[in-house]
Motif scaffolding. Structure first.
Motif, PDB file in Angstrom:
ATOM      1  N   GLY A  20       0.835  -1.202   0.000  1.00 54.26           N
ATOM      2  CA  GLY A  20       0.000   0.000   0.000  1.00 54.26           C
ATOM      3  C   GLY A  20       0.864   1.242   0.000  1.00 54.26           C
ATOM      4  O   GLY A  20       0.628   2.187   0.748  1.00 54.26           O
ATOM      5  N   GLY A  24      -1.096   7.800   0.967  1.00 52.41           N
ATOM      6  CA  GLY A  24      -1.203   7.917   2.416  1.00 52.41           C
ATOM      7  C   GLY A  24       0.052   7.553   3.187  1.00 52.41           C
ATOM      8  O   GLY A  24       1.172   7.916   2.814  1.00 52.41           O
ATOM      9  N   ILE A  25      -0.151   6.823   4.272  1.00 58.01           N
ATOM     10  CA  ILE A  25       0.929   6.499   5.200  1.00 58.01           C
ATOM     11  C   ILE A  25       2.011   5.654   4.510  1.00 58.01           C
ATOM     12  O   ILE A  25       3.207   5.900   4.698  1.00 58.01           O
ATOM     13  N   GLY A  26       1.591   4.688   3.697  1.00 57.51           N
ATOM     14  CA  GLY A  26       2.554   3.819   3.009  1.00 57.51           C
ATOM     15  C   GLY A  26       3.464   4.611   2.077  1.00 57.51           C
ATOM     16  O   GLY A  26       4.678   4.364   2.011  1.00 57.51           O
ATOM     17  N   THR A  46      -5.215   0.245  -6.885  1.00 62.88           N
ATOM     18  CA  THR A  46      -6.083   0.964  -7.826  1.00 62.88           C
ATOM     19  C   THR A  46      -5.483   2.291  -8.298  1.00 62.88           C
ATOM     20  O   THR A  46      -6.093   2.974  -9.102  1.00 62.88           O
ATOM     21  N   HIS A  47      -4.311   2.662  -7.783  1.00 65.55           N
ATOM     22  CA  HIS A  47      -3.716   3.949  -8.144  1.00 65.55           C
ATOM     23  C   HIS A  47      -2.300   3.814  -8.720  1.00 65.55           C
ATOM     24  O   HIS A  47      -1.324   4.204  -8.075  1.00 65.55           O
ATOM     25  N   VAL A  72      -3.092  -7.632  -1.469  1.00 63.98           N
ATOM     26  CA  VAL A  72      -2.454  -8.369  -0.362  1.00 63.98           C
ATOM     27  C   VAL A  72      -3.306  -9.531   0.153  1.00 63.98           C
ATOM     28  O   VAL A  72      -2.797 -10.400   0.859  1.00 63.98           O
ATOM     29  N   VAL A 121      -8.152  -8.585   3.626  1.00 66.40           N
ATOM     30  CA  VAL A 121      -7.114  -7.606   3.307  1.00 66.40           C
ATOM     31  C   VAL A 121      -6.387  -7.172   4.588  1.00 66.40           C
ATOM     32  O   VAL A 121      -5.157  -7.199   4.663  1.00 66.40           O
ATOM     33  N   ILE A 149       1.291  -1.877  10.279  1.00 63.96           N
ATOM     34  CA  ILE A 149       0.547  -0.665  10.610  1.00 63.96           C
ATOM     35  C   ILE A 149      -0.826  -1.113  11.114  1.00 63.96           C
ATOM     36  O   ILE A 149      -1.652  -1.606  10.349  1.00 63.96           O
ATOM     37  N   SER A 151      -3.836  -0.036  14.260  1.00 63.55           N
ATOM     38  CA  SER A 151      -4.709   1.118  14.475  1.00 63.55           C
ATOM     39  C   SER A 151      -5.113   1.173  15.939  1.00 63.55           C
ATOM     40  O   SER A 151      -5.229   0.128  16.595  1.00 63.55           O
ATOM     41  N   TYR A 164     -12.996  -4.374  10.656  1.00 61.85           N
ATOM     42  CA  TYR A 164     -11.699  -3.691  10.676  1.00 61.85           C
ATOM     43  C   TYR A 164     -11.099  -3.734  12.081  1.00 61.85           C
ATOM     44  O   TYR A 164      -9.929  -4.094  12.256  1.00 61.85           O
ATOM     45  N   LYS A 168      -7.575  -5.510  13.239  1.00 62.09           N
ATOM     46  CA  LYS A 168      -6.454  -4.781  13.835  1.00 62.09           C
ATOM     47  C   LYS A 168      -6.052  -5.403  15.173  1.00 62.09           C
ATOM     48  O   LYS A 168      -4.865  -5.463  15.494  1.00 62.09           O
ATOM     49  N   PRO A 194      -1.440   4.051  14.479  1.00 63.35           N
ATOM     50  CA  PRO A 194      -1.750   5.465  14.277  1.00 63.35           C
ATOM     51  C   PRO A 194      -3.119   5.784  14.854  1.00 63.35           C
ATOM     52  O   PRO A 194      -3.981   4.916  14.972  1.00 63.35           O
ATOM     53  N   TRP A 196      -5.524   9.275  14.222  1.00 62.39           N
ATOM     54  CA  TRP A 196      -6.263   9.780  13.056  1.00 62.39           C
ATOM     55  C   TRP A 196      -5.295  10.561  12.189  1.00 62.39           C
ATOM     56  O   TRP A 196      -4.797  11.622  12.593  1.00 62.39           O
ATOM     57  N   ILE A 197      -5.007  10.035  11.021  1.00 69.76           N
ATOM     58  CA  ILE A 197      -3.949  10.580  10.177  1.00 69.76           C
ATOM     59  C   ILE A 197      -4.549  11.176   8.904  1.00 69.76           C
ATOM     60  O   ILE A 197      -5.455  10.598   8.292  1.00 69.76           O
ATOM     61  N   GLU A 200      -5.416  10.675   2.103  1.00 71.09           N
ATOM     62  CA  GLU A 200      -6.442  10.720   1.052  1.00 71.09           C
ATOM     63  C   GLU A 200      -7.645   9.870   1.456  1.00 71.09           C
ATOM     64  O   GLU A 200      -8.796  10.264   1.278  1.00 71.09           O
TER      65      GLU A 200
HETATM   66  P1  NDP Z   1      -5.164   5.071   2.208  1.00 74.02           P
HETATM   67  O1  NDP Z   1      -6.552   4.633   1.991  1.00 74.02           O
HETATM   68  O2  NDP Z   1      -4.830   6.519   2.075  1.00 74.02           O
HETATM   69  O3  NDP Z   1      -4.165   4.177   1.330  1.00 74.02           O
HETATM   70  C1  NDP Z   1      -4.309   2.785   1.376  1.00 74.02           C
HETATM   71  C2  NDP Z   1      -3.176   2.134   0.629  1.00 74.02           C
HETATM   72  O4  NDP Z   1      -3.365   0.696   0.683  1.00 74.02           O
HETATM   73  C3  NDP Z   1      -3.151   2.504  -0.812  1.00 74.02           C
HETATM   74  O5  NDP Z   1      -1.818   2.524  -1.260  1.00 74.02           O
HETATM   75  C4  NDP Z   1      -3.929   1.362  -1.475  1.00 74.02           C
HETATM   76  O6  NDP Z   1      -3.553   1.138  -2.830  1.00 74.02           O
HETATM   77  C5  NDP Z   1      -3.486   0.197  -0.634  1.00 74.02           C
HETATM   78  N1  NDP Z   1      -4.430  -0.920  -0.647  1.00 74.02           N
HETATM   79  C6  NDP Z   1      -5.740  -0.907  -0.320  1.00 74.02           C
HETATM   80  N2  NDP Z   1      -6.257  -2.140  -0.437  1.00 74.02           N
HETATM   81  C7  NDP Z   1      -5.260  -2.940  -0.830  1.00 74.02           C
HETATM   82  C8  NDP Z   1      -5.154  -4.324  -1.131  1.00 74.02           C
HETATM   83  N3  NDP Z   1      -6.197  -5.151  -1.047  1.00 74.02           N
HETATM   84  N4  NDP Z   1      -3.960  -4.821  -1.516  1.00 74.02           N
HETATM   85  C9  NDP Z   1      -2.895  -4.019  -1.620  1.00 74.02           C
HETATM   86  N5  NDP Z   1      -2.921  -2.699  -1.366  1.00 74.02           N
HETATM   87  C10 NDP Z   1      -4.089  -2.179  -0.974  1.00 74.02           C
HETATM   88  O7  NDP Z   1      -4.804   4.511   3.670  1.00 74.02           O
HETATM   89  P2  NDP Z   1      -4.005   5.179   4.892  1.00 74.02           P
HETATM   90  O8  NDP Z   1      -2.691   5.652   4.449  1.00 74.02           O
HETATM   91  O9  NDP Z   1      -4.937   6.069   5.591  1.00 74.02           O
HETATM   92  O10 NDP Z   1      -3.815   3.878   5.811  1.00 74.02           O
HETATM   93  C11 NDP Z   1      -2.641   3.090   5.789  1.00 74.02           C
HETATM   94  C12 NDP Z   1      -2.634   2.181   7.007  1.00 74.02           C
HETATM   95  O11 NDP Z   1      -2.754   2.952   8.185  1.00 74.02           O
HETATM   96  C13 NDP Z   1      -3.769   1.162   7.048  1.00 74.02           C
HETATM   97  O12 NDP Z   1      -3.307  -0.029   7.633  1.00 74.02           O
HETATM   98  C14 NDP Z   1      -4.773   1.835   7.951  1.00 74.02           C
HETATM   99  O13 NDP Z   1      -5.635   0.894   8.557  1.00 74.02           O
HETATM  100  C15 NDP Z   1      -3.835   2.472   8.948  1.00 74.02           C
HETATM  101  N6  NDP Z   1      -4.432   3.544   9.719  1.00 74.02           N
HETATM  102  C16 NDP Z   1      -4.805   4.714   9.129  1.00 74.02           C
HETATM  103  C17 NDP Z   1      -5.369   5.720   9.880  1.00 74.02           C
HETATM  104  C18 NDP Z   1      -5.783   7.029   9.291  1.00 74.02           C
HETATM  105  O14 NDP Z   1      -6.403   7.815  10.014  1.00 74.02           O
HETATM  106  N7  NDP Z   1      -5.481   7.332   8.047  1.00 74.02           N
HETATM  107  C19 NDP Z   1      -5.591   5.541  11.318  1.00 74.02           C
HETATM  108  C20 NDP Z   1      -5.139   4.296  11.850  1.00 74.02           C
HETATM  109  C21 NDP Z   1      -4.597   3.343  11.045  1.00 74.02           C
HETATM  110  P3  NDP Z   1      -4.337   1.910  -4.048  1.00 74.02           P
HETATM  111  O15 NDP Z   1      -4.666   3.285  -3.551  1.00 74.02           O
HETATM  112  O16 NDP Z   1      -3.352   1.893  -5.177  1.00 74.02           O
HETATM  113  O17 NDP Z   1      -5.558   1.105  -4.314  1.00 74.02           O
END
Ligand code: NDP
Length: 259
Positions: A20, A24-26, A46-47, A72, A121, A149, A151, A164, A168, A194, A196-197, A200
């Protein structure tokens, strides 16, 4: 000198994999790791354009980047990702299981399909990533760093997110168990929770008004930045954290301090 080099580039010569990594975080973690010396493999789903942009940033730091389309939840795709990382980037030192999805619904109305997909997932995707990465690290015999990562929702029973939340909680126990089993191999396993981050994903989910209202729950009064989470991931990936294993580290602006 060597000391300055190791402070500025703690991941020099290392290869990291981040699921991922397109958004975002990744994406923030992938960029930070590259800035600090690592070659990086990232996945997108998807991106592809966003993944390509992250790859361009990684290369701008003078590092190599592999980006691969991976779901994944699909074990074969994760296995091939790990294989390609080792064969194309030469080794594997750090794996970050970051990809997750939250198909949120109240339990009473939840469809089995979306519950199953969320767990596939968010929990099994982490299992595939960490297990297959660990096997590659054990084969190499050089130790390694595994990071999930998680939550704060592992503890906060946030409504409409049962699948979810339980995923976690599950990965926390997975990581603590793996930390015990893998300690003899010098593989450290830790979880970042994390709060609340500002990603997107959150802006797709909530309106600006909803975000503003939600911030009343956060003692520090703001969302966290993906870069702040990346800083903690960098620490856990580096030799600074060689004595840290089986830990669940929160970075949440104090959100878990409130009822
Ligand atoms: P985003 O929704 O902004 O990004 C998600 C990422 O994961 C994207 O790169 C997406 O790829 C990828 N992804 C989604 N589904 C799959 C899949 N089935 N297989 C492979 N890749 C996948 O997420 P965040 O950055 O917000 O979250 C990242 C992590 O942090 C997650 O584990 C989330 O649970 C955790 N988290 C986030 C918080 C927040 O407030 N944002 C709070 C607490 C935890 P693509 O876009 O290309 O489809």
């Amino acid at each position: 000198g060597a000391w300055q080099e190791s402070v500025l580039y703690p991941l020099r010569g290392k290869v990291a994999l981040v699921t991922g990594g397109s958004r975002g975080i990744g994406a923030a973690i992938a960029r930070r790791f590259a800035q600090r010396g690592a070659d990086v493999a990232i996945t997108y789903r998807t991106h592809p354009d966003e993944a390509e942009r992250v790859a361009a940033d990684v290369r701008a730091f003078g590092r190599r980047c592999l980006y691969v389309r991976v779901d994944v939840a699909n074990r074969e795709e994760v296995a091939s990702l790990v294989e390609r990382t080792v064969s194309e980037l030469g080794r594997l030192d750090v794996a970050v299981a970051n990809a997750a999805v939250n198909l949120s619904q109240p339990v009473l109305e939840a469809t089995w399909e979306s519950v199953h997909r969320t767990v596939d997932v968010t929990m099994f995707g982490v299992f595939h990533t960490l297990q297959l990465a660990a096997q590659a690290m054990v084969r190499q015999g050089r130790g390694g760093k595994l990071i999930a990562i998680g939550s704060v929702h592992a503890e906060i029973p946030f409504p409409t997110s049962a699948a979810y939340n339980m995923s976690k909680s599950g990965i926390n126990n997975l990581c603590r168990t793996m930390a015990r089993e893998l300690a003899p191999h010098r593989i450290n396993v830790n979880v970042i929770e994390p709060g609340w981050i500002d990603t997107e994903g959150e802006h797709d989910r909530y309106t600006d008004e909803e975000i503003k209202a939600g911030l009343s729950r956060v003692p520090l009064g703001r969302m966290g930045e993906p870069d702040e989470v990346a800083g903690l991931a960098l620490y856990l990936a580096s030799s600074e954290a060689d004595y840290v294993t089986g830990s669940i580290l929160r970075i949440d602006g104090g959100i878990t301090l409130q009822n």
